[in-house]
Design a protein around this motif. Structure first.
Motif, PDB file in Angstrom:
ATOM      1  N   SER A  94      33.199  -2.371 -11.467  1.00  0.00           N
ATOM      2  CA  SER A  94      33.335  -2.823 -10.089  1.00  0.00           C
ATOM      3  C   SER A  94      32.439  -4.041  -9.869  1.00  0.00           C
ATOM      4  CB  SER A  94      32.928  -1.698  -9.134  1.00  0.00           C
ATOM      5  OG  SER A  94      31.551  -1.404  -9.288  1.00  0.00           O
ATOM      6  N   ASP A  95      32.580  -4.667  -8.700  1.00  0.00           N
ATOM      7  CA  ASP A  95      31.704  -5.783  -8.324  1.00  0.00           C
ATOM      8  C   ASP A  95      30.546  -5.274  -7.484  1.00  0.00           C
ATOM      9  OD1 ASP A  95      33.056  -7.662  -9.705  1.00  0.00           O
ATOM     10  OD2 ASP A  95      34.186  -8.434  -8.002  1.00  0.00           O
ATOM     11  N   ILE A  96      29.941  -4.194  -7.934  1.00  0.00           N
ATOM     12  CA  ILE A  96      28.843  -3.562  -7.209  1.00  0.00           C
ATOM     13  C   ILE A  96      27.572  -3.633  -8.048  1.00  0.00           C
ATOM     14  CG2 ILE A  96      27.959  -1.360  -6.313  1.00  0.00           C
ATOM     15  CD1 ILE A  96      30.843  -0.601  -5.666  1.00  0.00           C
ATOM     16  N   VAL A  97      26.474  -3.931  -7.376  1.00  0.00           N
ATOM     17  CA  VAL A  97      25.149  -3.828  -7.988  1.00  0.00           C
ATOM     18  C   VAL A  97      24.446  -2.649  -7.319  1.00  0.00           C
ATOM     19  CG1 VAL A  97      22.908  -4.934  -8.314  1.00  0.00           C
ATOM     20  CG2 VAL A  97      25.004  -6.295  -8.461  1.00  0.00           C
ATOM     21  N   VAL A  98      24.039  -1.675  -8.099  1.00  0.00           N
ATOM     22  CA  VAL A  98      23.350  -0.502  -7.567  1.00  0.00           C
ATOM     23  C   VAL A  98      21.845  -0.675  -7.787  1.00  0.00           C
ATOM     24  CG1 VAL A  98      23.080   1.991  -7.656  1.00  0.00           C
ATOM     25  CG2 VAL A  98      25.331   0.968  -8.058  1.00  0.00           C
ATOM     26  N   VAL A  99      21.099  -0.664  -6.705  1.00  0.00           N
ATOM     27  CA  VAL A  99      19.636  -0.707  -6.772  1.00  0.00           C
ATOM     28  C   VAL A  99      19.147   0.727  -6.604  1.00  0.00           C
ATOM     29  CG1 VAL A  99      17.523  -1.632  -5.765  1.00  0.00           C
ATOM     30  CG2 VAL A  99      19.602  -3.036  -5.815  1.00  0.00           C
ATOM     31  N   VAL A 100      18.541   1.277  -7.645  1.00  0.00           N
ATOM     32  CA  VAL A 100      18.130   2.681  -7.644  1.00  0.00           C
ATOM     33  C   VAL A 100      16.612   2.748  -7.459  1.00  0.00           C
ATOM     34  CG1 VAL A 100      18.298   4.878  -8.843  1.00  0.00           C
ATOM     35  CG2 VAL A 100      20.022   3.131  -9.245  1.00  0.00           C
ATOM     36  N   VAL A 101      16.208   3.390  -6.374  1.00  0.00           N
ATOM     37  CA  VAL A 101      14.799   3.418  -5.978  1.00  0.00           C
ATOM     38  C   VAL A 101      14.319   4.861  -5.952  1.00  0.00           C
ATOM     39  CG1 VAL A 101      13.140   2.769  -4.188  1.00  0.00           C
ATOM     40  CG2 VAL A 101      15.195   1.385  -4.544  1.00  0.00           C
ATOM     41  N   PRO A 102      13.203   5.170  -6.603  1.00  0.00           N
ATOM     42  CA  PRO A 102      12.704   6.547  -6.571  1.00  0.00           C
ATOM     43  C   PRO A 102      12.076   6.890  -5.226  1.00  0.00           C
ATOM     44  CG  PRO A 102      11.171   5.161  -7.756  1.00  0.00           C
ATOM     45  CD  PRO A 102      12.347   4.293  -7.420  1.00  0.00           C
ATOM     46  N   HIS A 103      12.081   8.187  -4.908  1.00  0.00           N
ATOM     47  CA  HIS A 103      11.346   8.656  -3.731  1.00  0.00           C
ATOM     48  C   HIS A 103       9.866   8.578  -4.075  1.00  0.00           C
ATOM     49  CE1 HIS A 103      14.560   9.871  -1.116  1.00  0.00           C
ATOM     50  NE2 HIS A 103      15.123  10.593  -2.057  1.00  0.00           N
ATOM     51  N   ALA A 104       9.296   7.397  -3.919  1.00  0.00           N
ATOM     52  CA  ALA A 104       7.898   7.171  -4.275  1.00  0.00           C
ATOM     53  C   ALA A 104       7.266   6.327  -3.193  1.00  0.00           C
ATOM     54  CB  ALA A 104       7.791   6.474  -5.637  1.00  0.00           C
ATOM     55  N   THR A 105       5.945   6.198  -3.256  1.00  0.00           N
ATOM     56  CA  THR A 105       5.234   5.384  -2.290  1.00  0.00           C
ATOM     57  C   THR A 105       5.144   3.966  -2.817  1.00  0.00           C
ATOM     58  OG1 THR A 105       3.956   7.271  -1.531  1.00  0.00           O
ATOM     59  CG2 THR A 105       3.081   5.097  -1.042  1.00  0.00           C
ATOM     60  N   PHE A 106       5.764   3.047  -2.117  1.00  0.00           N
ATOM     61  CA  PHE A 106       5.786   1.658  -2.542  1.00  0.00           C
ATOM     62  C   PHE A 106       4.868   0.823  -1.677  1.00  0.00           C
ATOM     63  CE2 PHE A 106       9.685   3.071  -4.490  1.00  0.00           C
ATOM     64  CZ  PHE A 106       9.749   2.309  -5.656  1.00  0.00           C
ATOM     65  N   GLY A 107       4.494  -0.317  -2.227  1.00  0.00           N
ATOM     66  CA  GLY A 107       3.765  -1.300  -1.447  1.00  0.00           C
ATOM     67  C   GLY A 107       4.720  -2.023  -0.507  1.00  0.00           C
ATOM     68  N   PRO A 108       4.254  -3.105   0.103  1.00  0.00           N
ATOM     69  CA  PRO A 108       5.053  -3.777   1.133  1.00  0.00           C
ATOM     70  C   PRO A 108       6.161  -4.657   0.569  1.00  0.00           C
ATOM     71  CG  PRO A 108       3.014  -4.973   0.766  1.00  0.00           C
ATOM     72  CD  PRO A 108       2.945  -3.744  -0.107  1.00  0.00           C
ATOM     73  N   HIS A 109       6.281  -4.755  -0.747  1.00  0.00           N
ATOM     74  CA  HIS A 109       7.180  -5.741  -1.330  1.00  0.00           C
ATOM     75  C   HIS A 109       8.544  -5.181  -1.714  1.00  0.00           C
ATOM     76  CE1 HIS A 109       3.666  -8.229  -1.298  1.00  0.00           C
ATOM     77  NE2 HIS A 109       3.029  -7.464  -2.153  1.00  0.00           N
ATOM     78  N   LEU A 110       8.760  -3.884  -1.551  1.00  0.00           N
ATOM     79  CA  LEU A 110      10.043  -3.310  -1.946  1.00  0.00           C
ATOM     80  C   LEU A 110      11.187  -3.923  -1.153  1.00  0.00           C
ATOM     81  CD1 LEU A 110      11.822  -1.322  -3.460  1.00  0.00           C
ATOM     82  CD2 LEU A 110      11.318   0.364  -1.688  1.00  0.00           C
TER      83      LEU A 110
END
Length: 339
Positions: A68-84
């Motif tokens: 497909s023409d899809i990009v999947v961004v997979v993010v963990p349930h984690a504590t991220f800094g301000p740049h996510l």
């Protein structure tokens, strides 16, 4: 009186083909990037598609290309800094320019359900922020999907990410600059899983080992004064009489340590030196101003974006194995008043 308004019919590839005087298969191939046709034919098809406001079916394209023409961004349930959010916005903008759509999914680390969902989507690319193991990433790549970055964050037997290893080493070097201290890694007291803390702790351990020092203490610091005071007091009692050198998971944890230190009547940085990660705006506004490690997230994201653009253009130079970042460019020690 009720007026029955029928929605305008969406143009199909058959309409484009009739307008351009070519077959439907020719329309499909040209709009999917096939350059074997004469430029005049390609221009005619594209002009007809524009005039009819025709957009190829993503489902149909997936049937032709297998992806497909899809990009999947997979993010963990984690504590991220301000740049996510900035990172996701950068990927989204580049993907939109390349004619691809972005889907963001939050998931547990090493989640087989998420892996199955990604494989079912057959995306053109996956941006993995720390969910998949090396074995899971290999399954994604085997399906024909491009995946970045090239290295798994998850500690599954592979070498930890060199950027996070170096963050831990930088923190230790800065803390020991003014003399010996009992090293502490202050993790965040959070029930969510964390792909970044373990490799940073490993960097701290390696730097301590290289210097002949004890392995760091590893308290978890909650983001409230009462809990942070309790955790810092326990670490202080265990390390006494040596002053503490605290490598914080991020700037939020570092600020909690500073607040706890003040509540306990400890001097910063004489009794407790602390360094964070992320160079947050708040960390540079509080007093004492935080020492921290800044990460050039745009530089990292730009490398991924370039390959996503190459992928969208169906070029062969998209290569996740090429990422070899100069750590001196990616990471910067920001010396404040807490070390």
């Amino acid at each position: 009186m009720t007026v029955d308004v029928q929605p305008a019919r969406r143009a199909t590839s058959k309409d484009v083909a009739a307008s351009a005087g070519v077959s439907r298969s020719t329309v499909s191939q040209i709009l999917n990037g096939d350059e074997r046709f004469p430029e005049e034919t390609r221009a005619r098809v594209r002009a007809a598609a524009d005039a009819l406001n025709y957009r190829p079916s993503r489902a149909g394209r997936a049937l032709v290309t297998g992806l497909s023409d899809i990009v999947v961004v997979v993010v963990p349930h984690a504590t991220f800094g301000p740049h996510l959010q900035d990172s996701v916005d950068r990927i989204t903008g580049a993907s939109a320019t390349a004619g691809m759509s972005v889907v963001v999914r939050f998931a547990r680390m090493q989640d087989e359900t998420t892996l199955t969902s990604v494989l079912d989507l057959r995306p053109a690319a996956v941006v993995d922020f720390g969910v998949f193991t090396s074995a899971q990433r290999e399954r994604i790549q085997a399906s024909g999907t491009f995946i970045v970055p090239r290295r798994a964050y998850v500690a599954d037997g592979a070498d930890p990410d060199p950027i996070d290893i170096e963050i831990g080493r930088i923190q230790v070097r800065e803390l020991l600059r003014s003399g010996p201290r009992r090293l502490v890694y202050a993790a965040l007291a959070d029930k969510r899983l964390d792909p970044f803390g373990p490799p940073r702790l490993e960097g701290i351990r390696r730097e301590a080992r290289d210097r002949g020092l004890d392995a760091p203490l590893t308290p978890r610091i909650p983001l409230d004064v009462e809990g942070a005071v309790r955790a810092l007091k326990e670490a202080r009692d265990e390390a006494a009489p040596a002053p503490l050198g605290i490598c914080a998971y991020n700037d939020d944890v570092a600020i909690a340590v500073v607040a706890a230190g003040r509540a306990l009547g400890l001097r910063i940085p004489e009794d407790v030196a602390v360094i964070g990660v992320d160079k947050t705006a708040v960390g540079q506004l509080v007093s004492p101003r935080l020492s921290t490690v800044a990460i050039d997230q745009p530089l990292l994201m730009d490398a991924f974006v370039q390959d996503l653009a190459a992928l969208a253009a169906r070029r062969a130079d998209a290569d996740p194995e090429r990422y070899e970042f100069d750590l001196d460019r990616v990471l910067e020690l920001v010396r404040g008043e807490t070390t």
